[in-house]
Design an enzyme around this catalytic site. Structure first.
Site, PDB file in Angstrom:
ATOM      1  N   CYS A   1       0.823  -1.207   0.000  1.00  0.00           N
ATOM      2  CA  CYS A   1       0.000   0.000   0.000  1.00  0.00           C
ATOM      3  C   CYS A   1       0.860   1.261   0.000  1.00  0.00           C
ATOM      4  CB  CYS A   1      -0.861   0.050   1.256  1.00  0.00           C
ATOM      5  SG  CYS A   1      -1.844  -1.397   1.539  1.00  0.00           S
TER       6      CYS A   1
ATOM      7  N   ARG B   1       4.749   0.269  -6.353  1.00  0.00           N
ATOM      8  CA  ARG B   1       4.774  -0.586  -5.170  1.00  0.00           C
ATOM      9  C   ARG B   1       3.794  -1.747  -5.292  1.00  0.00           C
ATOM     10  NH1 ARG B   1       6.857   2.396  -0.621  1.00  0.00           N
ATOM     11  NH2 ARG B   1       5.532   1.296   0.830  1.00  0.00           N
TER      12      ARG B   1
ATOM     13  N   TRP C   1      -3.136  -2.574  -1.396  1.00  0.00           N
ATOM     14  CA  TRP C   1      -2.789  -3.952  -1.763  1.00  0.00           C
ATOM     15  C   TRP C   1      -3.476  -4.811  -0.717  1.00  0.00           C
ATOM     16  CZ3 TRP C   1      -0.243  -8.307   0.114  1.00  0.00           C
ATOM     17  CH2 TRP C   1       0.217  -9.216  -0.842  1.00  0.00           C
TER      18      TRP C   1
ATOM     19  N   ASN D   1      -1.342   1.764   5.818  1.00  0.00           N
ATOM     20  CA  ASN D   1      -0.504   0.725   5.211  1.00  0.00           C
ATOM     21  C   ASN D   1      -0.037  -0.160   6.353  1.00  0.00           C
ATOM     22  OD1 ASN D   1       1.507  -0.785   3.991  1.00  0.00           O
ATOM     23  ND2 ASN D   1       2.905   0.938   3.699  1.00  0.00           N
ATOM     24  N   GLY D   2      -0.250  -1.469   6.238  1.00  0.00           N
ATOM     25  CA  GLY D   2       0.187  -2.369   7.304  1.00  0.00           C
ATOM     26  C   GLY D   2      -0.920  -3.330   7.686  1.00  0.00           C
TER      27      GLY D   2
ATOM     28  N   GLU E   1      17.141 -17.543  -9.776  1.00  0.00           N
ATOM     29  CA  GLU E   1      16.748 -16.160 -10.047  1.00  0.00           C
ATOM     30  C   GLU E   1      16.112 -16.040 -11.444  1.00  0.00           C
ATOM     31  OE1 GLU E   1      16.158 -13.606  -8.491  1.00  0.00           O
ATOM     32  OE2 GLU E   1      16.308 -11.960  -9.899  1.00  0.00           O
TER      33      GLU E   1
ATOM     34  N   LYS F   1      12.348 -14.622 -12.080  1.00  0.00           N
ATOM     35  CA  LYS F   1      12.045 -13.499 -12.979  1.00  0.00           C
ATOM     36  C   LYS F   1      10.984 -13.915 -13.986  1.00  0.00           C
ATOM     37  CE  LYS F   1      13.295 -10.964 -11.278  1.00  0.00           C
ATOM     38  NZ  LYS F   1      14.063 -10.456 -10.174  1.00  0.00           N
TER      39      LYS F   1
ATOM     40  N   GLU G   1       7.438 -14.459 -12.314  1.00  0.00           N
ATOM     41  CA  GLU G   1       6.743 -13.308 -11.733  1.00  0.00           C
ATOM     42  C   GLU G   1       6.241 -12.318 -12.769  1.00  0.00           C
ATOM     43  OE1 GLU G   1       8.904 -10.588  -9.179  1.00  0.00           O
ATOM     44  OE2 GLU G   1      10.764 -11.055 -10.184  1.00  0.00           O
TER      45      GLU G   1
ATOM     46  N   HIS H   1      16.900 -36.681  -9.675  1.00  0.00           N
ATOM     47  CA  HIS H   1      16.250 -37.078  -8.423  1.00  0.00           C
ATOM     48  C   HIS H   1      14.780 -36.671  -8.410  1.00  0.00           C
ATOM     49  CE1 HIS H   1      20.084 -38.357  -6.843  1.00  0.00           C
ATOM     50  NE2 HIS H   1      20.605 -37.221  -7.269  1.00  0.00           N
TER      51      HIS H   1
ATOM     52  N   LYS I   1       6.059  -4.082  -4.691  1.00  0.00           N
ATOM     53  CA  LYS I   1       7.495  -3.818  -4.759  1.00  0.00           C
ATOM     54  C   LYS I   1       8.133  -3.911  -3.384  1.00  0.00           C
ATOM     55  CE  LYS I   1      11.324  -2.500  -6.709  1.00  0.00           C
ATOM     56  NZ  LYS I   1      12.038  -3.591  -7.387  1.00  0.00           N
TER      57      LYS I   1
HETATM   58  C1  F6R Z   1      11.525 -10.291  -7.263  1.00  0.00           C
HETATM   59  C2  F6R Z   1      11.531  -9.327  -6.194  1.00  0.00           C
HETATM   60  C3  F6R Z   1      11.226  -9.809  -4.822  1.00  0.00           C
HETATM   61  C4  F6R Z   1      12.082  -9.036  -3.807  1.00  0.00           C
HETATM   62  C5  F6R Z   1      11.646  -9.415  -2.377  1.00  0.00           C
HETATM   63  C6  F6R Z   1      12.526  -8.764  -1.334  1.00  0.00           C
HETATM   64  O1  F6R Z   1      11.901  -9.693  -8.470  1.00  0.00           O
HETATM   65  O2  F6R Z   1      11.746  -8.166  -6.401  1.00  0.00           O
HETATM   66  O3  F6R Z   1      11.405 -11.177  -4.698  1.00  0.00           O
HETATM   67  O4  F6R Z   1      13.424  -9.358  -4.014  1.00  0.00           O
HETATM   68  O5  F6R Z   1      10.321  -9.012  -2.177  1.00  0.00           O
HETATM   69  O6  F6R Z   1      12.482  -7.377  -1.437  1.00  0.00           O
HETATM   70  P1  F6R Z   1      13.644  -6.475  -0.863  1.00  0.00           P
HETATM   71  O7  F6R Z   1      14.864  -6.770  -1.659  1.00  0.00           O
HETATM   72  O8  F6R Z   1      13.156  -5.070  -1.031  1.00  0.00           O
HETATM   73  O9  F6R Z   1      13.805  -6.864   0.577  1.00  0.00           O
END
Ligand code: F6R
Length: 610
Positions: free
Chosen positions: A2, A27, A74, A98-99, A483, A487, A490, A506, A605
């Site tokens: 949020c 965000r 959110w 927010n929270g 990773e 990517k 997501e 396995h 985000k």
């Molecule tokens: C994936 C992504 C998330 C963040 C995770 C941690 O692309 O961005 O997996 O890496 O939410 O966020 P931070 O790095 O801000 O603690």
């Protein structure tokens, strides 16, 4: 998660609030709204569409007033709907939040017994009712009621409240969720982060945890939850409003992928000196920085966790320090045994990730020698609360999918492990020199790798219509496979899993068929031969392979296998350089699938709730 924006001014605030909300869109959110006060009347508009739809509503219906609060939501409690969207209003009070209020059910029952009825399913409306109850039914002055209500709630919050009878004052508070106060001239603002307020100010106050702020056009007072006044410090932000424009790029993610050579250069600026690593820019650095460290625990979430996994290889190989990596949401709820002389490292782009922060706070009482964070946001809670802070200096990252934050985190980890390797005499001057030279070449090497852009765009077409995908790597490239898979899933919504290639037989090998593309990261390293055997296992079962290599592989491109050759590079750079084409692959697959690249569904985000 949020986003909050609030303003008290002498001019109309709706345009400021809407611009702020647009700047918080990155965000992640599912509904939005704003509420202004004009002549002691509220105008409150909400939608389950994007901020542009809210702007259109404001244009059509008007939203007059010089005080206002606004929100991108959110959903946590209650589906995304207009009723659940913020601001919430009870009587003369309107609130954005927010929270998460963890004891909302208990409070709600008590308030229902007092005659309150609730329109929404949110915990926010319960918090507002609690404030209203104490102010109106118990007759406490609003600020006192506000503070008392906050002492009654458990959980995390960043909130802004406006009273239409007294619209000259905004009341705000934070505990566990971020907010900043922006200082203008005869106008003041509040927002979840500075990016929202850059068009109106560059002067900010970052209130500590457990702060209440009383804000008018001409004054800002900050208190603790018992209303004792706190000293504040004003900080100038050097970010410019343009740092969150897409420039010539179609998406923020694309821009941020291509910003990596420059970002990596910034990360190493001043940190490589005469063939050695200089970490005096780390906040908290002293002459015997980390001298006695014998063990390292790394804790992070998501992409940052993957960076930590790479870090483990480097700390053990270059510095000979035993290291382990954990997901923050797991670490915080288990009883960890801390070995003597252990360093606790957190990694985070935002520095506000709830689980990572909670893990740091837990670790502070677990007997670690020190805590160090690797973080992209200088004013974040993680940076402020850690003993040492190493900034990644990637610049604002707006795309939800982390790209330049990840590669700059990797570079920080490489610098740190090289530094520790020399301090602990595990690597000699020549080895240190060689790594430093490689790091100096990294920005150019990254630009060269990014030249594969067009090739990857074509490659992505081969993923059209695919629903599943495997990513394989070995050794230090295993986390890069993880990773790559994260990517892809997501942002393109193709289900993808990363595996250590030796683990294939396995279990996951059962999935291999012509509809399951298998992406392999196969740089020239000592495990290439082993990896090629794993690749043959996939070929033998009819799998379609996409192998990122550096040309030394014995594999040849054919109808089953596509080899994508990347330029040769120093092995120490492989994890960083091989990440770049995987980011591009995810990006182009998302374009083909028509998904929302910068704000993928359900994602936020900055994950400020657990
Ligand atoms: C994936 C992504 C998330 C963040 C995770 C941690 O692309 O961005 O997996 O890496 O939410 O966020 P931070 O790095 O801000 O603690």
């Amino acid at each position: 998660m949020c986003g909050i924006v609030a303003a008290v001014a002498q001019r109309q605030v709706a345009p400021i609030l809407l611009e702020g909300l647009s700047r918080l869109e990155y965000r992640g959110y599912d509904s939005c709204g704003l509420c202004t006060v004009n002549q002691h009347e509220f105008t409150c508009l909400k939608t389950v569409e994007k901020v542009t739809a809210l702007k259109a509503m404001v244009q059509k219906q008007g939203c007059p007033g010089t005080t206002g609060i606004a929100h991108t939501r959110w959903a946590t409690h209650g589906e995304p709907s207009v009723t659940n969207a913020h601001p919430h209003i009870i009587g003369d009070l309107a609130l954005v939040h927010n929270g998460i209020i963890e004891n909302f059910a208990e409070l709600k029952n008590a308030l229902i017994a007092e005659g309150y009825e609730f329109k929404s399913q949110t915990d926010t409306e319960v918090l507002l009712a609690e404030i209203h109850f104490l102010a109106v039914k118990k007759g406490l002055p609003l600020k006192t009621a506000f503070a008392k209500a906050l002492r009654n709630v458990k959980g995390s919050y960043a909130i802004a409240l406006v009273d239409r009878k007294n619209p000259e004052t905004l009341l705000c508070a934070r505990q566990g969720s971020p907010f900043v106060i922006g200082l203008g001239i005869e106008e003041n603002f509040v927002a979840s982060d500075v990016l929202a307020l850059l068009p109106v100010t560059h002067r900010f106050i970052y209130p500590e945890e457990g702060s209440i702020a009383e804000i008018t056009v001409s004054s800002v007072k900050v208190f603790d939850l018992n209303l004792n006044e706190r000293k504040t410090e004003i900080c100038e932000s050097d970010l410019d409003a343009e740092s969150i424009s897409k420039g010539k790029y179609r998406h923020f993610m694309q821009k941020e992928i291509f910003e990596q050579p420059q970002a990596l250069e910034h990360t190493s600026l001043g940190r490589i000196c005469d063939g050695t690593v200089d970490l005096s820019s780390v906040r908290g650095f002293t002459a015997d920085f980390l001298k006695n460290i014998e063990n390292i625990k790394i804790v992070a979430c998501g992409t940052s966790y993957h960076a930590g996994l790479v870090g483990k290889y480097w700390f053990e190989e270059l510095a000979g320090i035993s290291s382990s990596v954990e997901i923050a949401s797991e670490y915080r709820y288990r009883k960890a045994v801390v070995k003597p002389h252990s360093l606790f490292i957190t990694i985070s782009q935002s520095g506000e990730t709830a689980d990572t922060l909670a893990s740091l706070r837990l670790a502070q009482n677990q007997g670690y020698e020190a805590s160090l964070c690797i973080c992209n946001v200088a004013a974040s809670s993680l940076v402020r609360e850690s003993d040492y802070a190493m900034l990644t200096r990637a610049g604002a990252e707006i795309g939800v999918a982390s790209t330049k934050a990840f590669t700059t985190q990797l570079l920080c980890l490489l610098l740190l492990s090289t530094y520790l390797g020399t301090v602990q005499k595990k690597i000699n001057d020549t080895q240190c020199n060689e790594i430093c030279n490689a790091i100096s070449e990294l920005p150019n090497a990254a630009s060269e790798v990014l030249e594969c852009d067009h090739r990857i765009a074509l490659l992505a077409e081969r993923f059209a219509g695919k629903h599943h995908c495997l990513f394989l790597g070995r050794g230090i490239m295993y986390p890069i496979a993880l990773e790559g898979a994260l990517k892809l899933k997501e942002i393109s919504y193709i289900h993808a899993e990363g595996y250590a290639a030796g683990e294939l037989k396995h279990g996951p090998i059962a999935l291999i068929d012509e509809n399951m593309p298998v992406v392999v990261v196969a740089p020239d390293n000592e495990l290439l031969g082993k990896l090629e055997s794993n690749i043959e296992e996939v070929r033998a079962r009819g799998g379609k392979l996409f192998v990122f290599s550096q040309g030394k592989t014995n594999l040849k491109s054919d109808s089953q296998t596509e080899i994508i050759a990347l330029p040769a590079s120093n092995p120490v750079l492989h994890p960083i350089l091989f990440t770049l084409p995987l980011q591009l692959l995810a990006y182009y697959c998302a374009l083909i699938n028509g998904t929302d690249v910068d704000q993928p569904r359900n994602l936020a985000k900055s994950v400020t709730v657990e």
